[in-house]
Design a protein around this motif. Structure first.
Motif, PDB file in Angstrom:
ATOM      1  N   SER A 246       0.743  -1.476  -0.265  1.00 27.07           N
ATOM      2  CA  SER A 246      -0.051   0.051   0.436  1.00 27.07           C
ATOM      3  C   SER A 246       0.620   1.590   0.097  1.00 27.07           C
ATOM      4  O   SER A 246       2.290   0.971  -0.040  1.00 27.07           O
ATOM      5  N   LYS A 248       0.934   3.547   2.257  1.00 26.06           N
ATOM      6  CA  LYS A 248       1.370   3.369   3.179  1.00 26.06           C
ATOM      7  C   LYS A 248       2.708   2.510   3.502  1.00 26.06           C
ATOM      8  O   LYS A 248       3.699   3.445   4.083  1.00 26.06           O
ATOM      9  N   GLU A 252       5.986   4.442   4.957  1.00 29.59           N
ATOM     10  CA  GLU A 252       7.353   3.737   5.573  1.00 29.59           C
ATOM     11  C   GLU A 252       8.312   3.563   5.185  1.00 29.59           C
ATOM     12  O   GLU A 252       9.608   4.093   6.260  1.00 29.59           O
ATOM     13  N   TYR A 270      -5.719   6.918   2.456  1.00 32.00           N
ATOM     14  CA  TYR A 270      -4.732   7.138   2.931  1.00 32.00           C
ATOM     15  C   TYR A 270      -4.241   8.301   3.345  1.00 32.00           C
ATOM     16  O   TYR A 270      -2.619   8.524   3.864  1.00 32.00           O
ATOM     17  N   ASP A 273      -3.206   8.262   7.388  1.00 30.27           N
ATOM     18  CA  ASP A 273      -1.899   8.141   7.608  1.00 30.27           C
ATOM     19  C   ASP A 273      -1.212   8.396   6.982  1.00 30.27           C
ATOM     20  O   ASP A 273       0.153   8.641   8.028  1.00 30.27           O
ATOM     21  N   LEU A 274      -1.207   8.471   6.148  1.00 31.74           N
ATOM     22  CA  LEU A 274       0.087   9.723   5.675  1.00 31.74           C
ATOM     23  C   LEU A 274       0.714  10.583   6.309  1.00 31.74           C
ATOM     24  O   LEU A 274       1.580  10.682   6.278  1.00 31.74           O
TER      25      LEU A 274
END
Ligand code: FO1
Length: 307
Positions: A246, A248, A252, A270, A273-274
């Protein structure tokens, strides 16, 4: 404003093509992975450099993303008859590139100068730099064995489960001496495989340190769209290493190197999350099938950079 495109093979070359066809050729340089270079049949093959050169000069076989278009295969067919090694396909036109590179290397020229010579003969005006003039060779630790890059990628069609990556020679390798990292206003990490295309470049200390110290100038273009690789084994490798494929996971991976990421419209779920990972997020269309889509993506990246 000057950008450095940090680039692997097919995906990176497509974005470089977009830049080449939308901004001045001096507005960016391209730094290319050479971790998958190898000696085959006595010839020095630099697949990612050639992919970038063939793509920018519109000589690439578009359907596969590498090699020359309108290629013939006389040498390979003869080699088959002689029971030679034919798992890695070298077309007749493509061979000329490997011959000139090998013979110039044997004459003591650097890969940087040879690349500039070949790119010039293909009419390319932008700078295409190999990441280093020292040999760095990517190996993949798999569930079966440790495989050299092309054995993993071509001979075994990326089927073995990848556990880890080795960039042999990288601790001693120097970043290309023509690159002065302070000359660049921003760094674009192209949508290439983070592990095996960008990883070898990041394994060189000087650029690794510089990106970490200038995270706000680094823009990642996600190679994952809607849970899958745009091309190649990126999603498969993320899964094998225990991560969901993904945007994400891409963020990471690059968290220490970048604070900006471009994701596809399909991944806008996302966003939060980002942001939580410290990224400024740009949502666009990342799939580059046509010339227009490559140019459009490059243009919108440049537009964001100039804000
Ligand atoms: N990729 C393949 O999947 N099969 C091949 O036989 C093959 C030959 C080849 C020859 C020259 C070249 O410049 C690239 C070639 N590639 C081939 C692509 C290459 O293995 C990959 O694109 C890169 O190394 C990964 O970026």
């Amino acid at each position: 404003m000057k950008s450095l495109l940090i680039c692997g093979g097919v995906g990176g070359a497509k974005l470089a093509y977009g830049f080449y066809n939308s901004v001045h050729h001096d507005a960016f340089d391209i730094l290319v992975n050479t971790g998958d270079d190898f000696i085959h049949l006595g010839l020095h093959v630099s697949p990612d450099l050639d992919t970038v050169i063939y793509t920018l000069s519109e000589e690439v076989e578009v359907s596969q993303g590498w090699g020359r278009q309108n290629e013939s295969w006389n040498m390979l067919n003869e080699l088959k008859t002689l029971e030679g090694d034919t798992w890695f396909q070298l077309g007749d036109k493509d061979l000329a590139t490997h011959f000139i590179r090998t013979s110039m290397l044997n004459d003591g020229k650097s890969l940087t100068d040879i690349t500039a010579h070949i790119a010039g003969k293909f009419g390319i005006k932008s700078n295409i730099f190999p990441m280093s003039d020292n040999l760095v060779s990517t190996f993949i630790k798999t569930d079966r064995d440790i495989l050299s890059f092309q054995e993993y990628f071509v001979k075994h069609r990326c089927l073995p489960v990848a556990n880890d990556f080795i960039f042999k020679g990288s601790s001693k390798a120097k970043l290309n001496s023509k690159i002065n990292l302070n000359d660049y206003d921003n760094f674009i990490i192209c949508p290439s495989n983070p592990f095996i295309s960008i990883g070898p470049i990041l394994s060189i200390k000087k650029i690794n340190d510089h990106l970490k110290a200038n995270k706000d100038k680094v823009f990642v273009i996600s190679p994952i769209v809607d849970g899958d690789s745009i091309k190649g084994p990126t999603a498969k490798i993320f899964r094998e290493l225990g991560h969901e494929p993904s945007v994400k996971s891409v963020a990471e991976f690059y968290q220490d190197y970048a604070t900006n990421i471009f994701i596809d419209n399909k991944d806008s779920e996302y966003l939060k999350d980002l942001n939580n990972l410290g990224f400024k997020v740009f949502v666009d269309r990342l799939v580059m099938k046509s010339k227009k889509s490559k140019v459009d993506l490059a243009k919108s990246i440049v537009e964001y950079l100039s804000r």
